[in-house]
Scaffold this motif. Structure first.
Motif, PDB file in Angstrom:
ATOM      1  N   PRO A 103       0.970  -1.208  -0.083  1.00 12.20           N
ATOM      2  CA  PRO A 103      -0.067  -0.066  -0.213  1.00 12.20           C
ATOM      3  C   PRO A 103       0.992   1.307   0.226  1.00 12.20           C
ATOM      4  N   PRO A 104       0.539   2.360  -0.612  1.00 15.56           N
ATOM      5  CA  PRO A 104       1.232   3.802  -0.671  1.00 15.56           C
ATOM      6  C   PRO A 104       1.610   4.190   0.720  1.00 15.56           C
ATOM      7  N   LYS A 105       2.558   4.607   1.137  1.00 12.91           N
ATOM      8  CA  LYS A 105       3.092   5.363   2.424  1.00 12.91           C
ATOM      9  C   LYS A 105       2.190   6.507   2.684  1.00 12.91           C
ATOM     10  N   ASP A 106       2.095   7.459   1.561  1.00 15.82           N
ATOM     11  CA  ASP A 106       1.034   8.445   1.676  1.00 15.82           C
ATOM     12  C   ASP A 106       0.576   9.018   0.205  1.00 15.82           C
ATOM     13  N   MET A 107       0.101  10.259   0.211  1.00 16.43           N
ATOM     14  CA  MET A 107      -0.534  10.700  -1.217  1.00 16.43           C
ATOM     15  C   MET A 107       0.758  10.689  -2.186  1.00 16.43           C
ATOM     16  N   ARG A 108       1.861  11.183  -1.939  1.00 16.08           N
ATOM     17  CA  ARG A 108       2.934  11.325  -2.791  1.00 16.08           C
ATOM     18  C   ARG A 108       3.574  10.135  -3.147  1.00 16.08           C
ATOM     19  N   ASP A 109       3.238   8.892  -2.701  1.00 14.89           N
ATOM     20  CA  ASP A 109       3.865   7.453  -2.925  1.00 14.89           C
ATOM     21  C   ASP A 109       3.071   6.960  -4.091  1.00 14.89           C
ATOM     22  N   THR A 110       3.187   7.413  -5.488  1.00 16.41           N
ATOM     23  CA  THR A 110       2.440   6.926  -6.747  1.00 16.41           C
ATOM     24  C   THR A 110       2.962   5.478  -7.184  1.00 16.41           C
ATOM     25  N   GLN A 111       4.166   5.131  -6.909  1.00 14.14           N
ATOM     26  CA  GLN A 111       4.392   3.565  -7.116  1.00 14.14           C
ATOM     27  C   GLN A 111       5.295   3.169  -6.062  1.00 14.14           C
ATOM     28  N   PRO A 112       4.429   2.622  -4.896  1.00 13.66           N
ATOM     29  CA  PRO A 112       4.772   1.874  -3.931  1.00 13.66           C
ATOM     30  C   PRO A 112       5.812   0.645  -4.084  1.00 13.66           C
ATOM     31  N   ALA A 113       6.525   0.307  -3.193  1.00 11.40           N
ATOM     32  CA  ALA A 113       7.626  -0.831  -3.790  1.00 11.40           C
ATOM     33  C   ALA A 113       6.597  -2.246  -3.701  1.00 11.40           C
ATOM     34  N   LEU A 114       7.306  -3.141  -4.417  1.00 13.94           N
ATOM     35  CA  LEU A 114       6.868  -4.411  -4.708  1.00 13.94           C
ATOM     36  C   LEU A 114       6.544  -5.377  -3.485  1.00 13.94           C
ATOM     37  N   ALA A 115       5.223  -5.932  -3.241  1.00 16.98           N
ATOM     38  CA  ALA A 115       5.433  -6.885  -2.342  1.00 16.98           C
ATOM     39  C   ALA A 115       5.815  -8.276  -2.525  1.00 16.98           C
ATOM     40  N   THR A 116       6.217  -8.432  -3.758  1.00 10.89           N
ATOM     41  CA  THR A 116       6.715  -9.685  -4.344  1.00 10.89           C
ATOM     42  C   THR A 116       8.065  -9.707  -4.646  1.00 10.89           C
ATOM     43  N   LEU A 117       8.785 -10.806  -4.930  1.00  8.83           N
ATOM     44  CA  LEU A 117      10.262 -10.932  -5.397  1.00  8.83           C
ATOM     45  C   LEU A 117      10.117 -10.042  -6.878  1.00  8.83           C
ATOM     46  N   PRO A 118      11.138  -9.183  -7.286  1.00  6.72           N
ATOM     47  CA  PRO A 118      11.006  -8.318  -8.428  1.00  6.72           C
ATOM     48  C   PRO A 118      10.713  -9.333  -9.770  1.00  6.72           C
ATOM     49  N   LYS A 119      11.304 -10.321  -9.908  1.00 11.55           N
ATOM     50  CA  LYS A 119      11.309 -11.102 -10.924  1.00 11.55           C
ATOM     51  C   LYS A 119       9.578 -11.339 -11.233  1.00 11.55           C
ATOM     52  N   TYR A 120       8.855 -11.463 -10.480  1.00 15.46           N
ATOM     53  CA  TYR A 120       7.450 -11.533 -10.830  1.00 15.46           C
ATOM     54  C   TYR A 120       6.809 -10.401 -11.519  1.00 15.46           C
ATOM     55  N   ASN A 121       7.375  -9.253 -11.630  1.00 16.60           N
ATOM     56  CA  ASN A 121       6.904  -8.235 -12.326  1.00 16.60           C
ATOM     57  C   ASN A 121       7.571  -8.006 -13.758  1.00 16.60           C
ATOM     58  N   ASN A 122       8.170  -9.154 -14.035  1.00 18.23           N
ATOM     59  CA  ASN A 122       8.931  -9.404 -15.453  1.00 18.23           C
ATOM     60  C   ASN A 122       8.562 -10.451 -16.108  1.00 18.23           C
ATOM     61  N   GLN A 123       7.666 -10.513 -17.141  1.00 21.53           N
ATOM     62  CA  GLN A 123       7.193 -11.656 -17.722  1.00 21.53           C
ATOM     63  C   GLN A 123       8.308 -12.584 -18.445  1.00 21.53           C
ATOM     64  N   MET A 124       9.549 -12.072 -18.607  1.00 26.70           N
ATOM     65  CA  MET A 124      10.580 -12.563 -19.250  1.00 26.70           C
ATOM     66  C   MET A 124      11.314 -13.464 -18.218  1.00 26.70           C
TER      67      MET A 124
END
Length: 143
Positions: free
Chosen positions: A98-119
């Motif tokens: 979840p975002p930390k505050d209103m300025r946090d427009t792209q919060p950190a991934l909750a999963t390992l980064p590899k899952y955010n890349n289909q390759m």
């Protein structure tokens, strides 16, 4: 016959022909749904992306689904049709904290980064025609 009558007749014919055209011919789609879990617990938000795997001969639009609060999802193609292109897909799962505050427009991934890349995710699916394809994905939380 008058010019206006012929123009009107031509316009009316064109409208009728266009109205008769349904969805443009494109790749065949099939229903896809499933559940996403993080370390065995259903995810309560995020997205699942299906990318046709051109290396295995599948082409067409990518598809996306919102993960519901119970971890389930149902894929919709980029053109708004329900389902994903029939064939092989590489899959990406994006779940963020979840975002930390209103300025946090792209919060950190909750999963390992590899899952955010289909390759790199290692997640794949083979969508079959005429089937209700069910693909459950287990992902690991980022430590």
């Amino acid at each position: 016959m008058s010019f206006h009558f012929l123009t009107g007749l031509t316009l009316a014919s064109t409208v009728l022909v266009l109205a008769g055209c349904g969805r443009s011919t494109g790749p065949e789609l099939a229903e896809v749904s499933g559940t996403v879990t993080i370390n065995g617990v259903p995810a309560d938000h995020g997205q699942v992306y299906f990318y046709p795997d051109k290396d295995l001969g599948t082409t067409g639009p990518m598809s996306i689904a919102e993960i519901r609060t119970d971890g389930t999802y149902s894929i919709t193609a980029a053109d708004g049709q329900q389902g994903a292109v029939v064939g092989h897909h590489r899959v990406r799962v994006e779940i963020r904290h979840p975002p930390k505050d209103m300025r946090d427009t792209q919060p950190a991934l909750a999963t390992l980064p590899k899952y955010n890349n289909q390759m790199e995710s290692g997640l794949t699916a083979h969508v079959e025609a005429g089937e209700n394809n069910v693909y459950d994905f287990e992902v690991e939380a980022d430590k």
